[in-house]
Design a protein around this motif. Structure first.
Motif, short mmCIF file in Angstrom:
data_model
loop_
_atom_site.label_atom_id
_atom_site.label_comp_id
_atom_site.label_asym_id
_atom_site.label_seq_id
_atom_site.Cartn_x
_atom_site.Cartn_y
_atom_site.Cartn_z
N TYR A 33 0.80 -1.23 0.00
CA TYR A 33 0.00 0.00 0.00
C TYR A 33 0.83 1.28 0.00
O TYR A 33 0.27 2.37 -0.04
N LYS A 34 2.13 1.16 0.06
CA LYS A 34 2.97 2.35 0.21
C LYS A 34 2.93 3.27 -1.01
O LYS A 34 3.05 4.49 -0.87
N GLU A 35 2.76 2.71 -2.19
CA GLU A 35 2.82 3.56 -3.39
C GLU A 35 1.80 4.69 -3.35
O GLU A 35 2.17 5.86 -3.48
N PRO A 36 0.51 4.40 -3.13
CA PRO A 36 -0.46 5.52 -3.09
C PRO A 36 -0.48 6.27 -1.77
O PRO A 36 -0.69 7.49 -1.75
N LEU A 37 -0.26 5.56 -0.66
CA LEU A 37 -0.44 6.17 0.66
C LEU A 37 0.79 6.93 1.15
O LEU A 37 0.66 7.86 1.94
N CYS A 38 1.96 6.52 0.73
CA CYS A 38 3.19 7.11 1.27
C CYS A 38 4.08 7.74 0.20
O CYS A 38 4.47 8.90 0.32
N ILE A 39 4.38 7.00 -0.85
CA ILE A 39 5.34 7.49 -1.84
C ILE A 39 4.74 8.62 -2.68
O ILE A 39 5.32 9.72 -2.78
N ASP A 40 3.59 8.37 -3.29
CA ASP A 40 2.96 9.44 -4.08
C ASP A 40 2.62 10.63 -3.19
O ASP A 40 2.80 11.78 -3.58
N LEU A 41 2.14 10.34 -1.97
CA LEU A 41 1.82 11.41 -1.02
C LEU A 41 3.02 12.28 -0.73
O LEU A 41 2.93 13.52 -0.71
N ALA A 42 4.18 11.66 -0.51
CA ALA A 42 5.38 12.41 -0.13
C ALA A 42 5.81 13.38 -1.23
O ALA A 42 6.11 14.55 -0.96
N PHE A 43 5.83 12.91 -2.46
CA PHE A 43 6.28 13.79 -3.55
C PHE A 43 5.22 14.85 -3.87
O PHE A 43 5.56 16.00 -4.19
N HIS A 44 3.97 14.48 -3.76
CA HIS A 44 2.88 15.44 -3.99
C HIS A 44 2.93 16.57 -2.97
O HIS A 44 2.86 17.75 -3.32
N LEU A 45 3.09 16.23 -1.69
CA LEU A 45 3.10 17.25 -0.64
C LEU A 45 4.41 18.05 -0.63
O LEU A 45 4.41 19.21 -0.22
N THR A 46 5.50 17.44 -1.05
CA THR A 46 6.76 18.19 -1.12
C THR A 46 6.60 19.39 -2.04
O THR A 46 7.06 20.50 -1.73
N ARG A 47 5.93 19.17 -3.14
CA ARG A 47 5.69 20.27 -4.08
C ARG A 47 4.79 21.33 -3.46
O ARG A 47 5.02 22.54 -3.63
N ASP A 48 3.78 20.90 -2.70
CA ASP A 48 2.81 21.85 -2.15
C ASP A 48 3.29 22.58 -0.91
O ASP A 48 2.84 23.70 -0.62
N MET A 49 4.23 21.97 -0.15
CA MET A 49 4.65 22.56 1.13
C MET A 49 5.74 23.62 1.01
O MET A 49 6.05 24.31 1.98
N ALA A 50 6.32 23.70 -0.14
CA ALA A 50 7.32 24.75 -0.39
C ALA A 50 8.45 24.74 0.64
O ALA A 50 8.85 25.78 1.16
N GLY A 51 8.94 23.55 0.98
CA GLY A 51 10.13 23.45 1.81
C GLY A 51 9.93 23.37 3.30
O GLY A 51 10.89 23.20 4.05
N ARG A 52 8.69 23.47 3.79
CA ARG A 52 8.45 23.45 5.23
C ARG A 52 7.50 22.32 5.61
O ARG A 52 6.38 22.25 5.12
N TYR A 53 7.96 21.46 6.52
CA TYR A 53 7.16 20.31 6.93
C TYR A 53 5.97 20.77 7.78
O TYR A 53 6.12 21.50 8.75
#
Length: 291
Positions: free
Chosen positions: A231-251
């Motif tokens: 389940y990691k591909e949709p729940l973790c991996i895609d999520l991580a790269f998607h949110l990295t773009r949206d968070m603009a460098g801040r967790y």
């Protein structure tokens, strides 16, 4: 509260919902879990009181600063709500409570499969087939299939990095030093840990052991890690790269938690987990928890 409005009028094994019918999890931190009129309530650090419908929850994830009464645990488990103790934002999984309604039938099945080398390898192949539906895995060794999976995941990381326009230098995580990782790795670590917590509770609730795996070994929760890879591909991996773009460098832990929870619900993770585990263990039909 009127009798007809009571959360727990009478709980029986027959009335308990199946694991896939419940809301996945509720994460709590810095507060107290206790009982009020036979129902569970949460009192946060600002003294806000929130009733918790534990009969509709698969698991409570208790984070730092949490205290819980004996009666609250008793009431939650009577409703087949698992309780797990985790680190902040579920970044670490510490322990899980066993449900008193569980029997050993499924555990015996899991041990029997794991103890037979050929049967254990076939369970592993079934897991890998879910990720390699077009590959011929007959005769493949476990090491060979793990090598295929490693290549697949590395390619997936690169694919997602290109898809979302995110820089990627590889998977990096230093235990106890979460903030030392880059943003994408921080999100991966957080979402992976949350996934482990949910899966561990689901495995316990179905009467299996998280400690008896078929692919992973030499780790605290090998069966949970086996399942998580599905389940990691949709729940973790895609999520991580998607949110990295949206968070603009801040967790932003709140955004990570909200987006992760939304994806868990959208894919109906608990129903999928129940179905997958029954398939892997050779159970033809799902049984109600505790029966």
């Amino acid at each position: 509260m009127a009798q007809g409005e009571r959360l727990f009028v009478k709980v029986t094994r027959e009335s308990l919902p199946q694991v896939q019918d419940k809301y996945p999890f509720l994460y709590l931190e810095r507060g107290r879990l206790e009982i009020d009129d036979s129902s569970v309530k949460w009192i946060d650090s600002d003294n806000n009181v929130v009733p918790l419908p534990v009969a509709t929850l698969n698991t409570l994830l208790l984070g730092p600063g949490t205290s819980v009464t004996h009666e609250a645990i008793k009431t939650a488990t009577a409703a087949n709500c698992s309780v797990s103790w985790v680190g902040e934002d579920s970044l670490l999984f510490y322990a899980a409570g066993f449900l008193p309604t569980a029997d050993t039938r499924n555990l015996k099945r899991q041990i029997t499969l794991a103890a037979d080398e050929s049967k254990a390898l076939e369970v592993a192949r079934t897991m890998f087939r879910k990720r390699f539906p077009d590959a011929d895995l007959v005769g493949k060794s476990l090491n060979s299939m793990m090598g295929m999976e490693g290549n697949r995941v590395r390619a997936l990381y690169q694919q997602k990095a290109e898809q979302y326009g995110v820089g990627w230098k590889g998977r990096q995580f230093v235990p106890g030093k979460f903030e030392f990782s880059d943003l994408t790795n921080q999100i991966l670590t957080a979402s992976n840990a949350a996934l482990y917590g949910i899966l561990c509770s689901a495995v316990h609730a179905m009467g299996y052991s998280p400690h008896i795996g078929f692919i992973h070994s030499g780790s605290p929760l090998p069966f949970v890690y086996d399942l998580a890879d599905l389940y990691k591909e949709p729940l973790c991996i895609d999520l991580a790269f998607h949110l990295t773009r949206d968070m603009a460098g801040r967790y932003d832990k709140h955004k990570v938690a909200a987006e992760f929870r939304k994806r868990v619900i959208q894919m109906d993770l608990l129903k999928q987990v129940s179905s997958d585990i029954n398939e892997l263990m050779g159970v033809r039909r799902a049984h109600r928890i505790g029966k």
